[in-house]
Design an enzyme around this catalytic site. Structure first.
Site, PDB file in Angstrom:
ATOM      1  N   ASP A 294       0.867  -1.167   0.000  1.00 18.19           N
ATOM      2  CA  ASP A 294       0.000   0.000   0.000  1.00 18.19           C
ATOM      3  C   ASP A 294       0.917   1.235   0.000  1.00 18.19           C
ATOM      4  OD1 ASP A 294      -2.164   1.639  -0.103  1.00 18.19           O
ATOM      5  OD2 ASP A 294      -3.211   0.775   1.591  1.00 18.19           O
TER       6      ASP A 294
HETATM    7  C1  BGC Z   1      -4.995   3.306  -0.049  1.00 16.67           C
HETATM    8  C2  BGC Z   1      -5.149   2.290  -1.138  1.00 16.67           C
HETATM    9  C3  BGC Z   1      -5.015   2.963  -2.478  1.00 16.67           C
HETATM   10  C4  BGC Z   1      -3.656   3.654  -2.536  1.00 16.67           C
HETATM   11  C5  BGC Z   1      -3.388   4.322  -3.867  1.00 16.67           C
HETATM   12  C6  BGC Z   1      -3.745   4.152  -0.213  1.00 16.67           C
HETATM   13  O1  BGC Z   1      -3.736   5.222   0.657  1.00 16.67           O
HETATM   14  O2  BGC Z   1      -4.988   2.644   1.200  1.00 16.67           O
HETATM   15  O3  BGC Z   1      -6.388   1.644  -1.026  1.00 16.67           O
HETATM   16  O4  BGC Z   1      -5.155   2.023  -3.494  1.00 16.67           O
HETATM   17  O5  BGC Z   1      -3.613   4.638  -1.533  1.00 16.67           O
HETATM   18  O6  BGC Z   1      -4.177   5.412  -4.077  1.00 16.67           O
END
Ligand code: BGC
Length: 761
Positions: A294
């Site tokens: 993530d």
């Molecule tokens: C989120 C993810 C997301 C990623 C990219 C993160 O902060 O937890 O779910 O896909 O950002 O935007």
């Protein structure tokens, strides 16, 4: 000496990790791809391999904090040097083509980038938020909306969505509740499977499909006290029985990628968890796609306190099976040194690169890196009539009728004076929901517009009431709710007093939900409760239209107001879908995918809880599992929802009361439409395993079917129960069905139903 011991230790961890991670299932079809991947890997330098594991966000759209800035120029140089394998947040056919040219034309091996974006519930055409769509209990509906999202996203050159989010959620304080399918692993698994199929289709190389990503692995929905990014303490059985099933369903559907999670699980960050990523995902489940971290979750191993620096973080994450580093700069800056010093075996890097290249090949990016960047298709598919029609269908099918005393609904289209009240009723933006990809601001059909469009001669007048929010509303900023300016209250009351019926929209702005939006209070904010009570004083014919992304506290409303319609954040065509329900063009049939609490203090609240040692009270006795100031039951249970007609359940019959291994029981129940309009009913099957090697939930959903019945029509619904359906992860640490007695219910929700028993021999 100490250094030597540490590095010996590291080497043995790597060896184990390599063995565990190598369980790729190779089908014949894949072997041609494998050959190409191996040929390419053999030409790559170490830094080019590490480059494939590196992912950056575009600098012009951020969905998280920038940990270290990489400006456009250095980004260009890095892409040219083969040091970037993927980018996120670049959208538009022209922009995606431009960045792809950098990689394909300017880097030594010309390996195309894989371009990603959070396409959660639509790209430009917005569908209901996933929590809402789960209320339809129609996986096919979710498949279709994901399919359309993929058609729109692929037209602008995107290859990969960070969806579906399949985290089971039990705590309404968590803002990301809206992104998933609610609290139940069975329903969650069905929706997860359908979404993956919708995004990916049957062929990833088709130019209208994109790779999906099951996230967040794992247990992010169990964060302590509902506070985003917080820790998770969870038992092994709960992890296996409740959290894993939707993820496993994604693997069964052939999902191309997984995303790990920000949270720790029992003190180990998910990003550094070998157990999750290597033992379970790539080992037991044989997942052969890749795992992306993530946003900077590898970098966050430092504040989690399990890595002293990015070097150690990179070591831990790659060893644990995180293949791609999103925005962490941990791999690109450290893996080369770790390999050169012999701390990370190059075989680990090869395994990660292999997984990533395989998906790029499967997407057809090596045949035509630009095939997805299609300005003509971009123009023709975005918010086209067909997509908007599907969004309308999805909106109305996601609505749940919670209360309808004296058949106040549906409203007559003619001859009524209807007051429409509340800022949310006039909003063309809130229904678009959070995580809205490229939705055009204010592009939704508001409730007010939808009602005006649908009604006949009934007169509709609108008053906003006190402002709900103040200042900027956006994905990245904290929402400010108006708590000082009550102007508008008087006008709302005056309009309500002179109208036959009031439709009042209440609940949450969409920016109250989503990432980083945890709350300690889930009651209605601002002056909404006061507005409702003031309006109700002058007109009792009140219909509440709820717009929200999580379960909210609505006790007073549920007790006093005659009609409540749960309308979530329903997307582009929200207003039309809601109006069709309010005026009876569509008979609502959704059921709650989540328990509605009476008080925030009940959180986490879920229907499939354990019995405890003291489930009920003795006479006047305080020593039982309860609250002294509130009931412990939900206000509205999981699976609950009404219709404009009524259904009766009868004749529950089991083909046998005994089940032997390898055999099955047929469960039949009759459902009759006892009202005078046609309607749909979601018939639900629950079981309870009475005695197990570990405590078992008081109820577990094991089947459902949505049926349509004409007035007075009866249908027999048949479910099948096999030993497989009774399996769970128990004391043995394996999925097994344990012999013994079971209860079974067939009914309209998790709190009601006809009951029978059977024995597993
Ligand atoms: C989120 C993810 C997301 C990623 C990219 C993160 O902060 O937890 O779910 O896909 O950002 O935007």
């Amino acid at each position: 000496m100490q250094k030597l011991i540490i590095s010996l230790l590291l080497m043995s961890v790597i060896a184990v990790a390599c063995q565990k991670g190598d369980h790729t299932k190779t089908s014949q079809k894949d072997s041609a791809v494998d050959t190409k991947v191996e040929a390419l890997i053999s030409k790559m330098t170490l830094i080019e391999k590490i480059g494939q594991l590196n992912q950056y966000s575009s600098r012009w759209e951020m969905t998280g904090p920038a940990p270290e800035s990489v400006d456009s120029m250095s980004l260009y140089n890095m892409v040219k040097e083969g040091k970037v394998g993927s980018m996120l947040n670049i959208t538009g056919a022209v922009a995606t083509r431009k960045i792809q040219t950098w990689a394909v034309d300017s880097s030594r091996l010309g390996i195309p980038l894989i371009l990603a974006y959070d396409v959660i519930h639509g790209y430009e055409t917005m569908f209901p938020i996933p929590l809402a769509e789960a209320a339809s209990w129609e996986p096919e509906l979710a498949k279709k909306s994901s399919r359309i999202a993929a058609i729109e996203a692929s037209a602008v050159g995107l290859h990969w969505t960070f969806a579906p989010m399949v985290d089971i959620a039990r705590d309404a304080r968590w803002g990301r509740f809206m992104e998933g399918a609610g609290e139940d692993p069975y329903l969650g698994a069905k929706m997860a499977y359908a979404r993956v199929k919708g995004f990916q289709g049957d062929d990833l190389s088709d130019e209208t499909t994109i790779a999906a990503c099951a996230k967040h692995f794992a247990a992010y929905g169990f964060i302590e006290s509902g506070r985003d990014y917080n820790v998770v303490q969870i038992s092994d059985p709960t992890l296996h029985n409740i959290v894993f099933p939707p993820f496993k369903a994604c693997v069964d559907a052939g999902v191309a990628t997984f995303m790990n999670a920000f949270n720790t699980i029992n003190e180990t960050p998910a990003t550094a968890s070998s157990y999750l990523q290597r033992d379970i995902l790539k080992g037991e489940w044989g997942f052969d796609g890749f795992v992306v971290s993530d946003w900077n979750s590898i970098g966050e191993l430092l504040p989690h306190g399990v890595a002293a620096d990015k070097m150690e973080a990179a070591f831990k994450a790659i060893t644990a099976g995180s293949d791609m580093d999103m925005e962490g700069n941990a791999y690109i800056n450290n893996l080369e040194e770790l390999v050169n010093e012999g701390k990370v075996d190059e075989a680990l890097i090869d395994d990660a690169v292999r997984r990533i290249l395989k998906i790029k090949f499967k997407l057809g990016l090596f045949d035509d890196p630009y095939k997805y960047c299609n300005p003509e298709r971009e123009k023709s598919v975005m918010r086209c009539d067909e997509h908007l029609a599907a969004a309308k269908e999805a909106a109305k099918r996601s609505i749940v009728l919670l209360k309808n005393d004296n058949k106040l609904l549906p409203l007559k289209k003619d001859g009524l004076k209807i007051a429409v009240i509340g800022e949310l009723a006039g909003s063309k933006d809130v229904p678009l929901g959070s995580w809205r990809a490229k939705a055009i601001t204010n592009s939704a059909v508001s409730l007010l517009e939808g009602m005006k469009n649908t009604t006949g001669s009934s007169v509709i007048e609108f008053v906003k009431g006190p402002a709900y929010t103040e200042g900027l509303r956006s994905f990245t900023t904290e929402l400010k709710i108006n708590t000082t300016d009550k102007s508008g209250m008087g006008a709302a009351k005056l309009l309500a007093a002179k109208s036959d019926v009031v439709v009042i929209a209440l609940g949450e702005d969409c920016w109250q939900t989503g990432e980083g939006r945890s709350q300690t209070d889930i009651s209605m904010k601002g002056f909404q409760q006061e507005l409702l009570e003031e309006v109700y004083k002058v007109n009792k014919n009140v219909v509440v239209v709820l717009m929200n992304g999580r379960p909210i506290e609505i006790n007073w409303m549920a007790e006093n107001v005659p009609a409540i319609v749960e309308c979530w954040h329903l997307g582009s065509e929200a207003g039309i879908g809601i109006a069709e329900v309010l005026f009876g063009d569509y008979n609502p049939a959704g059921k709650l995918p989540v328990s509605f609490p009476r008080a925030v203090g009940q959180q986490p609240l879920y229907y499939n809880h354990f019995n405890t040692g003291r489930p009920t009270n003795g006479e006047g006795n305080v020593f039982w599992s309860h609250y002294t100031d509130e009931s412990k039951t939900p206000l509205f249970p999981f699976g609950y929802g009404l219709s404009y007609t009524s259904f009766s359940y009868s004749d529950l019959k089991l083909s046998s009361n005994e089940l032997s291994s390898g055999d099955k029981i047929l469960v039949k129940a009759s459902v009759t439409n006892t009202g005078d309009v046609a309607g749909e009913e979601i018939v639900q099957l629950y079981i309870r395993d009475l005695v197990g090697s570990i405590s078992r939930p008081v109820k577990e959903l094991k089947g459902f079917e949505k049926i349509r019945l004409e007035p007075k029509e009866t249908k027999v619904v048949t479910f099948e129960i096999t030993t497989k359906d009774l399996e769970f992860y128990g004391a043995s640490g394996k999925w097994t069905a344990e012999p013994g007695e079971f209860n079974l219910w067939v009914g309209p929700n998790s709190a009601e139903g006809m009951e029978a028993n059977f024995v597993l021999k």
